[in-house]
Design a protein around this motif. Structure first.
Motif, short mmCIF file in Angstrom:
data_model
loop_
_atom_site.label_atom_id
_atom_site.label_comp_id
_atom_site.label_asym_id
_atom_site.label_seq_id
_atom_site.Cartn_x
_atom_site.Cartn_y
_atom_site.Cartn_z
N THR A 50 -0.40 14.49 19.08
CA THR A 50 0.65 13.48 19.07
C THR A 50 1.61 13.70 17.91
O THR A 50 1.23 14.21 16.85
CB THR A 50 0.07 12.05 19.01
N GLN A 51 2.85 13.31 18.14
CA GLN A 51 3.85 13.27 17.07
C GLN A 51 4.21 11.82 16.75
O GLN A 51 5.08 11.57 15.94
CB GLN A 51 5.11 14.04 17.51
N GLN A 52 3.52 10.89 17.40
CA GLN A 52 3.73 9.44 17.21
C GLN A 52 2.36 8.78 16.95
O GLN A 52 1.95 7.90 17.70
CB GLN A 52 4.36 8.80 18.46
N PRO A 53 1.63 9.16 15.91
CA PRO A 53 0.28 8.64 15.73
C PRO A 53 0.25 7.17 15.31
O PRO A 53 1.08 6.72 14.53
CB PRO A 53 -0.28 9.52 14.61
N ALA A 54 -0.72 6.44 15.86
CA ALA A 54 -0.99 5.06 15.44
C ALA A 54 -2.28 5.09 14.63
O ALA A 54 -3.35 5.37 15.17
CB ALA A 54 -1.11 4.15 16.65
N PHE A 55 -2.19 4.82 13.33
CA PHE A 55 -3.36 4.89 12.45
C PHE A 55 -4.03 3.51 12.33
O PHE A 55 -5.23 3.40 12.48
CB PHE A 55 -2.98 5.42 11.07
N ASN A 56 -3.24 2.50 12.00
CA ASN A 56 -3.74 1.13 11.81
C ASN A 56 -4.99 1.09 10.94
O ASN A 56 -6.01 0.52 11.31
CB ASN A 56 -3.99 0.46 13.16
N GLU A 57 -4.87 1.68 9.75
CA GLU A 57 -5.97 1.70 8.79
C GLU A 57 -5.52 1.05 7.50
O GLU A 57 -4.39 1.24 7.04
CB GLU A 57 -6.42 3.14 8.51
N THR A 58 -6.44 0.26 6.91
CA THR A 58 -6.17 -0.41 5.65
C THR A 58 -7.20 0.02 4.61
O THR A 58 -8.39 0.09 4.90
CB THR A 58 -6.22 -1.94 5.80
N LYS A 59 -6.73 0.31 3.42
CA LYS A 59 -7.59 0.67 2.29
C LYS A 59 -7.28 -0.30 1.16
O LYS A 59 -6.13 -0.52 0.81
CB LYS A 59 -7.33 2.11 1.85
N GLN A 60 -8.33 -0.89 0.60
CA GLN A 60 -8.16 -1.78 -0.54
C GLN A 60 -8.65 -1.05 -1.79
O GLN A 60 -9.75 -0.49 -1.80
CB GLN A 60 -8.96 -3.07 -0.33
N CYS A 61 -7.83 -1.07 -2.85
CA CYS A 61 -8.16 -0.37 -4.08
C CYS A 61 -7.97 -1.28 -5.28
O CYS A 61 -7.07 -2.13 -5.29
CB CYS A 61 -7.26 0.86 -4.27
N SER A 74 2.43 -1.09 4.98
CA SER A 74 2.48 -2.41 4.34
C SER A 74 1.69 -2.31 3.05
O SER A 74 0.65 -1.65 2.99
CB SER A 74 1.85 -3.49 5.23
N LEU A 75 2.18 -2.99 2.01
CA LEU A 75 1.49 -3.04 0.72
C LEU A 75 1.48 -4.49 0.25
O LEU A 75 2.50 -5.17 0.32
CB LEU A 75 2.22 -2.20 -0.33
N SER A 76 0.35 -4.93 -0.25
CA SER A 76 0.30 -6.25 -0.87
C SER A 76 -0.64 -6.19 -2.07
O SER A 76 -1.68 -5.52 -2.03
CB SER A 76 -0.13 -7.33 0.12
N PHE A 77 -0.24 -6.89 -3.13
CA PHE A 77 -0.99 -6.90 -4.38
C PHE A 77 -1.61 -8.27 -4.55
O PHE A 77 -0.93 -9.29 -4.46
CB PHE A 77 -0.04 -6.57 -5.54
N PHE A 101 5.30 -4.03 6.84
CA PHE A 101 5.59 -3.15 7.98
C PHE A 101 6.95 -2.45 7.81
O PHE A 101 7.87 -2.63 8.60
CB PHE A 101 5.55 -3.95 9.28
N LYS A 102 7.05 -1.67 6.78
CA LYS A 102 8.30 -0.99 6.43
C LYS A 102 8.29 0.46 6.89
O LYS A 102 7.32 1.18 6.68
CB LYS A 102 8.47 -1.07 4.91
N ALA A 103 9.38 0.87 7.54
CA ALA A 103 9.55 2.26 7.96
C ALA A 103 10.17 3.04 6.81
O ALA A 103 11.24 2.67 6.30
CB ALA A 103 10.45 2.34 9.19
N LEU A 104 9.51 4.10 6.39
CA LEU A 104 9.99 4.91 5.28
C LEU A 104 10.11 6.37 5.72
O LEU A 104 9.19 6.91 6.34
CB LEU A 104 9.01 4.80 4.10
N PRO A 105 11.23 7.00 5.37
CA PRO A 105 11.40 8.40 5.77
C PRO A 105 10.51 9.32 4.91
O PRO A 105 10.40 9.14 3.70
CB PRO A 105 12.88 8.67 5.49
N THR A 129 -1.85 -0.54 3.93
CA THR A 129 -2.03 -0.41 5.38
C THR A 129 -1.09 0.66 5.90
O THR A 129 0.12 0.59 5.68
CB THR A 129 -1.76 -1.75 6.10
N ILE A 130 -1.67 1.64 6.57
CA ILE A 130 -0.89 2.70 7.21
C ILE A 130 -0.91 2.37 8.70
O ILE A 130 -1.94 2.47 9.35
CB ILE A 130 -1.50 4.08 6.93
N HIS A 131 0.24 1.93 9.21
CA HIS A 131 0.33 1.49 10.59
C HIS A 131 0.47 2.67 11.56
O HIS A 131 -0.35 2.86 12.44
CB HIS A 131 1.51 0.53 10.79
N LYS A 132 1.54 3.43 11.35
CA LYS A 132 1.82 4.53 12.29
C LYS A 132 2.83 5.48 11.67
O LYS A 132 3.38 5.22 10.59
CB LYS A 132 2.35 3.97 13.61
#
Length: 188
Positions: A95-106, A168-171, A149-153, A57-60
């Motif tokens: 925007t420099q503060q995009p909200a994506f809120n997209e989830t991809k399952q692989c 967010s990642l879940s297996f 929901f982790k912020a990563l540089p 999940t890519i939140h923002k």
């Protein structure tokens, strides 16, 4: 020469008899008997967790670098799994503060050998898109505990990247059932 004989004396114990044969007519010189109680082995098959589904999940993103001369950026994220592009988010304009809120399952065939790269780009209408930075993961570390929901540089090799991406990642494992090794007492 030694001859070994198996004889079952009860449901739990196994009697192993061996005799040493001497001479041409194979006369029995000595007979020794041992009783052995095998260690119980679980009848449950062993579960080996290597494959499964990963939810990405890519939140923002926040504080992305401004690359356009006029206005703000038009960012998007490319998801690469084991070197293959599996997803691209929608472009968020101005925007420099995009909200994506997209989830991809692989589907993962082997989580221990899987890696994920999330790359952020700025769409450019007149030329090639600008790479803003990326984050990389070896997915084996999320096999048992999700990333919530982790912020990563963002990082990039040639110069310091600006901004953070929230993911967010879940297996979800799909165990491979492997039978127990043969524990039959006759497999000596």
């Amino acid at each position: 020469r030694i001859q070994i004989l198996f004889e079952k004396s009860s449901d739990r114990d196994i009697t192993l008899t061996h005799r040493t044969l001497l001479g041409k007519p194979r006369k029995m010189a000595r007979m020794v008997s041992h009783t052995h109680t095998p260690t119980p082995v679980s009848e449950k098959p062993i579960e080996i967790i290597r494959s499964g589904l990963i939810d990405i999940t890519i939140h923002k993103a926040e504080n992305l670098e401004k690359c356009d001369l006029f206005g703000k950026g038009d960012p998007y994220v490319v998801v690469m799994l084991n070197g293959q592009r599996v997803h691209k988010t929608a472009v968020k304009h101005s925007t420099q503060q995009p909200a994506f809120n997209e989830t991809k399952q692989c589907l993962l065939s082997d989580v221990a050998k899987s890696y994920l790269i999330l790359s952020v780009y700025d769409e450019d209408k007149f030329g090639s898109d600008t790479f803003l930075g990326s984050v990389e993961f070896n997915l084996v570390r999320f096999r048992h505990s999700p990333l919530e929901f982790k912020a990563l540089p963002l990082q990039r090799a040639e110069k310091d990247a600006h901004g953070m991406i929230y993911v967010s990642l879940s297996f979800n494992p799909m165990p491979i059932i492997s039978p127990q090794p043969n524990s039959s007492p006759n497999s000596y």
